[in-house]
Design an enzyme around this catalytic site. Structure first.
Site, mmCIF file in Angstrom:
data_model
loop_
_atom_site.group_PDB
_atom_site.id
_atom_site.type_symbol
_atom_site.label_atom_id
_atom_site.label_comp_id
_atom_site.label_asym_id
_atom_site.label_seq_id
_atom_site.Cartn_x
_atom_site.Cartn_y
_atom_site.Cartn_z
ATOM 1 N N PHE A 68 13.756 4.711 10.593
ATOM 2 C CA PHE A 68 12.425 4.289 10.173
ATOM 3 C C PHE A 68 11.562 5.528 9.972
ATOM 4 C CE2 PHE A 68 8.287 2.375 10.130
ATOM 5 C CZ PHE A 68 8.520 1.202 9.437
ATOM 6 N N VAL A 69 10.970 5.645 8.792
ATOM 7 C CA VAL A 69 10.207 6.849 8.457
ATOM 8 C C VAL A 69 8.743 6.511 8.184
ATOM 9 C CG1 VAL A 69 12.178 8.160 7.590
ATOM 10 C CG2 VAL A 69 10.918 6.673 6.026
ATOM 11 N N LYS A 114 0.822 -1.197 0.000
ATOM 12 C CA LYS A 114 0.000 0.000 0.000
ATOM 13 C C LYS A 114 0.860 1.253 0.000
ATOM 14 C CE LYS A 114 -3.248 -2.451 2.961
ATOM 15 N NZ LYS A 114 -3.613 -2.616 4.399
ATOM 16 N N GLY A 115 2.134 1.083 0.399
ATOM 17 C CA GLY A 115 2.988 2.237 0.673
ATOM 18 C C GLY A 115 3.143 3.222 -0.468
ATOM 19 N N ASP A 158 7.627 2.783 -2.689
ATOM 20 C CA ASP A 158 7.827 3.854 -1.710
ATOM 21 C C ASP A 158 9.267 3.924 -1.204
ATOM 22 O OD1 ASP A 158 7.589 1.428 -0.357
ATOM 23 O OD2 ASP A 158 6.141 2.146 1.127
ATOM 24 N N ASP A 218 14.748 -0.781 1.278
ATOM 25 C CA ASP A 218 15.477 -0.953 2.528
ATOM 26 C C ASP A 218 16.531 -2.040 2.272
ATOM 27 O OD1 ASP A 218 16.006 -0.738 5.261
ATOM 28 O OD2 ASP A 218 14.459 -2.142 5.828
ATOM 29 N N ARG A 276 0.120 6.921 7.232
ATOM 30 C CA ARG A 276 0.252 7.047 5.775
ATOM 31 C C ARG A 276 -0.270 8.392 5.291
ATOM 32 N NH1 ARG A 276 1.340 1.847 3.892
ATOM 33 N NH2 ARG A 276 0.277 0.140 4.936
ATOM 34 N N LYS A 328 17.156 3.742 1.255
ATOM 35 C CA LYS A 328 18.030 3.621 2.447
ATOM 36 C C LYS A 328 19.234 2.790 2.027
ATOM 37 C CE LYS A 328 14.551 3.146 6.058
ATOM 38 N NZ LYS A 328 14.093 2.240 7.129
HETATM 39 P P1 IMP Z 1 12.938 -4.263 1.803
HETATM 40 O O1 IMP Z 1 12.356 -5.516 1.226
HETATM 41 O O2 IMP Z 1 13.758 -4.538 3.027
HETATM 42 O O3 IMP Z 1 13.672 -3.426 0.792
HETATM 43 O O4 IMP Z 1 11.741 -3.453 2.401
HETATM 44 C C1 IMP Z 1 10.958 -2.657 1.638
HETATM 45 C C2 IMP Z 1 9.590 -2.497 2.266
HETATM 46 O O5 IMP Z 1 9.690 -2.373 3.690
HETATM 47 C C3 IMP Z 1 8.972 -1.232 1.771
HETATM 48 O O6 IMP Z 1 8.145 -1.485 0.677
HETATM 49 C C4 IMP Z 1 8.199 -0.739 2.978
HETATM 50 O O7 IMP Z 1 6.896 -1.251 2.937
HETATM 51 C C5 IMP Z 1 8.914 -1.310 4.169
HETATM 52 N N1 IMP Z 1 9.813 -0.320 4.820
HETATM 53 C C6 IMP Z 1 11.172 -0.324 4.825
HETATM 54 N N2 IMP Z 1 11.661 0.716 5.502
HETATM 55 C C7 IMP Z 1 10.586 1.412 5.934
HETATM 56 C C8 IMP Z 1 10.451 2.640 6.688
HETATM 57 O O8 IMP Z 1 11.407 3.314 7.113
HETATM 58 N N3 IMP Z 1 9.165 3.039 6.930
HETATM 59 C C9 IMP Z 1 8.069 2.345 6.504
HETATM 60 N N4 IMP Z 1 8.163 1.227 5.769
HETATM 61 C C10 IMP Z 1 9.411 0.750 5.503
HETATM 62 MG MG MG Z 2 6.089 -1.170 0.468
#
Ligand code: IMP
Ligand code: MG
Length: 178
Positions: A151-152, A42-43, A99, A102, A164, A130
């Protein structure tokens, strides 16, 4: 875990200006084509909604839903596809709109998943990156902002489903709300 949005990391005006730049870059790169934006629910819904209005091309919009997070702020590392596209992307110029990156696990899963459907091209547009937390290598074509390892929330990003609807992006502060 309790907590609340704190310090503003990126203001609404900064977001708007940057999203417009991204839209112009996409229009330039995709001139004469009709890309399909794939927003990641949803982000990315707020970002995708703003971005599509800055791209002066015939664009279409679709969504996918994946989840890699539980209710906390650390990735589980497990990515699950919970809702698929409503249309075929075969032969289409696809731009994934996400969005935040990470660890990179979510987006690398999505990239591999969409690539098997034979799009004409596949690009990635992400609002926040990030970089310091990256565990899986992913090529990002359009980046809004590189942010530190915090964390944002806001502008589509949530903590436990909330925040959101903030217009800006804030650092989430853990601890009991007053
Ligand atoms: P990844 O698979 O570790 O790259 O994580 C990506 C997903 O984690 C994003 O689509 C977000 O939904 C969530 N996420 C990662 N960091 C944050 C943050 O700082 N705030 C909110 N959601 C986050
Ligand atoms: Mg996401």
């Amino acid at each position: 875990m309790e907590g609340r949005p704190g310090r503003i990391l990126i203001s609404h005006d900064e977001i708007t200006a940057r999203v417009t730049e991204l839209g112009e870059a996409i229009r330039h790169d995709y001139a004469g084509r009709a890309p399909v934006l794939v927003g990641v629910l949803k982000g990315a819904v707020i970002f995708a909604a703003d971005l599509i209005r800055t791209i002066r091309l015939p664009v279409s919009l679709d969504f996918m839903s994946v989840s890699s997070y539980g209710s906390g702020t650390r990735s589980s590392g497990v990515v699950r596809l919970s809702a698929d596209l409503s249309t075929s992307i075969e032969g289409r110029d696809v731009i994934i709109v996400e969005d935040i990156i990470d660890t990179g696990r979510t987006i690398s899963y999505l990239r591999r998943n969409l690539a098997t459907r034979h799009p004409r091209s596949l690009a990635l547009c992400v609002l926040l990156d990030k970089v310091a937390r990256r565990e899986v290598d992913v090529a990002v074509d359009y980046i809004g902002f590189v942010i530190p390892d915090e964390f944002v929330v806001g502008y589509g990003l949530d903590h436990d489903g909330l925040h959101r609807n903030l217009r800006h992006i804030a650092v989430f502060e853990h601890g009991r709300a007053p």
